[in-house]
Design a protein around this motif. Sequence first.
Motif, PDB file in Angstrom:
ATOM      1  N   TYR A 128      55.269 -47.947 -75.752  1.00 53.00           N
ATOM      2  CA  TYR A 128      55.172 -48.679 -74.484  1.00 53.00           C
ATOM      3  C   TYR A 128      55.318 -50.178 -74.734  1.00 53.00           C
ATOM      4  CZ  TYR A 128      53.428 -50.140 -69.914  1.00 53.00           C
ATOM      5  OH  TYR A 128      53.309 -50.713 -68.674  1.00 53.00           O
ATOM      6  N   ARG A 129      54.618 -50.681 -75.742  1.00 56.45           N
ATOM      7  CA  ARG A 129      54.716 -52.113 -76.054  1.00 56.45           C
ATOM      8  C   ARG A 129      56.156 -52.507 -76.349  1.00 56.45           C
ATOM      9  NH1 ARG A 129      53.510 -54.268 -81.014  1.00 56.45           N
ATOM     10  NH2 ARG A 129      54.965 -52.644 -81.718  1.00 56.45           N
ATOM     11  N   ASP A 130      56.854 -51.728 -77.166  1.00 56.92           N
ATOM     12  CA  ASP A 130      58.245 -52.044 -77.505  1.00 56.92           C
ATOM     13  C   ASP A 130      59.130 -52.038 -76.261  1.00 56.92           C
ATOM     14  OD1 ASP A 130      57.448 -52.201 -80.127  1.00 56.92           O
ATOM     15  OD2 ASP A 130      58.299 -50.266 -80.716  1.00 56.92           O
ATOM     16  N   ALA A 131      58.894 -51.066 -75.370  1.00 53.95           N
ATOM     17  CA  ALA A 131      59.733 -50.937 -74.178  1.00 53.95           C
ATOM     18  C   ALA A 131      59.529 -52.108 -73.226  1.00 53.95           C
ATOM     19  CB  ALA A 131      59.433 -49.615 -73.468  1.00 53.95           C
ATOM     20  N   VAL A 132      58.277 -52.495 -72.976  1.00 53.24           N
ATOM     21  CA  VAL A 132      58.045 -53.589 -72.028  1.00 53.24           C
ATOM     22  C   VAL A 132      58.430 -54.934 -72.638  1.00 53.24           C
ATOM     23  CG1 VAL A 132      56.313 -52.402 -70.644  1.00 53.24           C
ATOM     24  CG2 VAL A 132      55.578 -53.698 -72.638  1.00 53.24           C
ATOM     25  N   GLU A 133      58.290 -55.075 -73.949  1.00 52.12           N
ATOM     26  CA  GLU A 133      58.738 -56.315 -74.578  1.00 52.12           C
ATOM     27  C   GLU A 133      60.255 -56.451 -74.458  1.00 52.12           C
ATOM     28  OE1 GLU A 133      59.216 -57.499 -79.088  1.00 52.12           O
ATOM     29  OE2 GLU A 133      57.122 -57.795 -78.484  1.00 52.12           O
ATOM     30  N   GLU A 134      60.967 -55.363 -74.653  1.00 51.96           N
ATOM     31  CA  GLU A 134      62.424 -55.403 -74.501  1.00 51.96           C
ATOM     32  C   GLU A 134      62.815 -55.747 -73.066  1.00 51.96           C
ATOM     33  OE1 GLU A 134      66.312 -52.440 -75.041  1.00 51.96           O
ATOM     34  OE2 GLU A 134      64.365 -51.877 -75.902  1.00 51.96           O
ATOM     35  N   PHE A 138      51.347 -59.191 -71.406  1.00 54.39           N
ATOM     36  CA  PHE A 138      51.385 -60.642 -71.333  1.00 54.39           C
ATOM     37  C   PHE A 138      52.233 -61.168 -72.484  1.00 54.39           C
ATOM     38  CE2 PHE A 138      47.186 -59.351 -69.652  1.00 54.39           C
ATOM     39  CZ  PHE A 138      47.300 -59.831 -68.356  1.00 54.39           C
ATOM     40  N   GLY A 139      53.443 -61.621 -72.182  1.00 52.84           N
ATOM     41  CA  GLY A 139      54.326 -62.148 -73.214  1.00 52.84           C
ATOM     42  C   GLY A 139      53.963 -63.576 -73.561  1.00 52.84           C
ATOM     43  N   ALA A 140      53.571 -63.798 -74.817  1.00 52.57           N
ATOM     44  CA  ALA A 140      53.099 -65.124 -75.240  1.00 52.57           C
ATOM     45  C   ALA A 140      53.768 -65.522 -76.548  1.00 52.57           C
ATOM     46  CB  ALA A 140      51.580 -65.119 -75.407  1.00 52.57           C
ATOM     47  N   ILE A 181      66.481 -68.869 -75.316  1.00 56.20           N
ATOM     48  CA  ILE A 181      65.496 -69.939 -75.495  1.00 56.20           C
ATOM     49  C   ILE A 181      64.079 -69.487 -75.144  1.00 56.20           C
ATOM     50  CG2 ILE A 181      65.806 -70.905 -73.169  1.00 56.20           C
ATOM     51  CD1 ILE A 181      65.526 -73.704 -74.533  1.00 56.20           C
ATOM     52  N   PHE A 182      63.932 -68.574 -74.192  1.00 56.33           N
ATOM     53  CA  PHE A 182      62.610 -68.073 -73.818  1.00 56.33           C
ATOM     54  C   PHE A 182      62.226 -66.833 -74.623  1.00 56.33           C
ATOM     55  CE2 PHE A 182      64.139 -69.732 -69.498  1.00 56.33           C
ATOM     56  CZ  PHE A 182      63.644 -71.007 -69.725  1.00 56.33           C
ATOM     57  N   THR A 183      63.217 -65.987 -74.900  1.00 57.79           N
ATOM     58  CA  THR A 183      62.916 -64.713 -75.567  1.00 57.79           C
ATOM     59  C   THR A 183      62.453 -64.906 -77.003  1.00 57.79           C
ATOM     60  OG1 THR A 183      65.206 -64.385 -76.299  1.00 57.79           O
ATOM     61  CG2 THR A 183      64.610 -63.512 -74.154  1.00 57.79           C
ATOM     62  N   THR A 184      62.915 -65.960 -77.665  1.00 56.02           N
ATOM     63  CA  THR A 184      62.538 -66.160 -79.070  1.00 56.02           C
ATOM     64  C   THR A 184      61.032 -66.340 -79.233  1.00 56.02           C
ATOM     65  OG1 THR A 184      63.028 -68.531 -78.819  1.00 56.02           O
ATOM     66  CG2 THR A 184      64.743 -67.145 -79.764  1.00 56.02           C
ATOM     67  N   PHE A 185      60.370 -66.751 -78.180  1.00 55.30           N
ATOM     68  CA  PHE A 185      58.916 -66.917 -78.256  1.00 55.30           C
ATOM     69  C   PHE A 185      58.191 -65.577 -78.319  1.00 55.30           C
ATOM     70  CE2 PHE A 185      59.892 -71.072 -76.163  1.00 55.30           C
ATOM     71  CZ  PHE A 185      59.321 -71.892 -77.126  1.00 55.30           C
ATOM     72  N   ILE A 186      58.606 -64.633 -77.478  1.00 52.80           N
ATOM     73  CA  ILE A 186      57.824 -63.405 -77.393  1.00 52.80           C
ATOM     74  C   ILE A 186      58.278 -62.313 -78.356  1.00 52.80           C
ATOM     75  CG2 ILE A 186      57.203 -63.892 -75.003  1.00 52.80           C
ATOM     76  CD1 ILE A 186      59.064 -61.665 -74.139  1.00 52.80           C
ATOM     77  N   ILE A 245      53.735 -66.735 -70.891  1.00 50.09           N
ATOM     78  CA  ILE A 245      55.090 -66.995 -70.407  1.00 50.09           C
ATOM     79  C   ILE A 245      55.435 -66.087 -69.235  1.00 50.09           C
ATOM     80  CG2 ILE A 245      57.557 -66.934 -71.007  1.00 50.09           C
ATOM     81  CD1 ILE A 245      56.745 -67.635 -73.882  1.00 50.09           C
ATOM     82  N   ILE A 246      55.223 -64.790 -69.421  1.00 51.34           N
ATOM     83  CA  ILE A 246      55.636 -63.813 -68.421  1.00 51.34           C
ATOM     84  C   ILE A 246      54.690 -62.621 -68.477  1.00 51.34           C
ATOM     85  CG2 ILE A 246      57.219 -62.579 -69.975  1.00 51.34           C
ATOM     86  CD1 ILE A 246      59.160 -62.324 -67.591  1.00 51.34           C
ATOM     87  N   THR A 247      54.478 -61.989 -67.330  1.00 50.25           N
ATOM     88  CA  THR A 247      53.648 -60.796 -67.242  1.00 50.25           C
ATOM     89  C   THR A 247      54.446 -59.667 -66.618  1.00 50.25           C
ATOM     90  OG1 THR A 247      51.639 -62.112 -66.943  1.00 50.25           O
ATOM     91  CG2 THR A 247      51.521 -59.793 -66.319  1.00 50.25           C
ATOM     92  N   LEU A 248      54.391 -58.495 -67.228  1.00 49.55           N
ATOM     93  CA  LEU A 248      54.947 -57.273 -66.658  1.00 49.55           C
ATOM     94  C   LEU A 248      53.789 -56.337 -66.361  1.00 49.55           C
ATOM     95  CD1 LEU A 248      57.580 -58.502 -67.765  1.00 49.55           C
ATOM     96  CD2 LEU A 248      58.281 -56.190 -68.420  1.00 49.55           C
TER      97      LEU A 248
END
Length: 319
Positions: A137-143, A267-269, A163-168, A199-202
């Motif tokens: 689940y973690r891998d899927a939502v991070e993708e 929570f993508g941080a 530029i944003f994805t490299t953070f999470i 940064i972003i929440t799913l």
Amino acid sequence: MVVASPNSIQTEKIVSINLPTIDLSKERATVAKLIVKASEEYGFFNVINHRIPQHIIDNMEEAGFDFFAKPASQKAKLASNYDSVRLGYGCKNIGFNGDVGEVEYLLLNGSASHISKISTTISNDPSNFRYRVVSAYRDAVEELACEILELMAEGLGVPNTSIFTTFINHPDSDSLLRFNHYPPLPPSLAFGDHSDPQIITLLRSNPVSGLQISLQHGLWIPVLPDPKAFSVNVGDLLQVMTNGRFVSVRHRAVTNSEKARMSIAYFGAPPLNACIVAPPEMVTPERPSLLFRAFTWAEYKKATYSLRLGDTRIDLFRN
């Protein structure tokens, strides 16, 4: 600990608005524009056709309900402290300085090592809440989060779309997974008014209403659950990195008097030492200077957990 009591919603102004639902299977440039528009106007939207297999979602939800069905004494053994965040199990509090309300949660660090360690201890059925269920689940939502962040960058016209994805997706990302369980509770109470600092929440929830967002002070909009969708909201850091163009939306939970609600939030941080600042492309004639000074996620995280839930944190870093 400074706490705030839950609020009755009987006298509050609740309005109904058709919040954006974006079909990720549509033409990419169109999707990017719609995501940017929703992030500017609402700081919130739903996505459908997200390509996360249903069995991954179902397994995760089953694991969560299985855990919350455990005896309180057994769940309480899974509380621990980590870098100012109470990982593991908690009940009736949100953070160290948050609201008190009828909620219990399970908070996991997004790292593979933490998930592996805790997954072996929190299920009645060893075949259920195992490392493979949570990590899948973690891998899927991070993708999915990375896909959405890349679409945001494209829609904003930023040449470096990662530029944003490299953070999470960084190995030292400070991302979190959180299960929230709200038991039936009459009358309906609202609590947890806040914006997400990351940064972003799913967010994914079972088919029970309870989420509300606020576009202006005192005006609340219910978010109806959609079994086909993930809810996405802009976090404080993304508001900073878009130089205020995107809005970090305030939201809260409302208890249901008849049915239990469970939500699962990713929570993508960024890593703790990541420098948070808007890229040059975000300085425009409409925004001719940076609204926020540069800071690290560690600095912002420290400020976040030093304030009472609901207090404005982002203004501490304005230029």
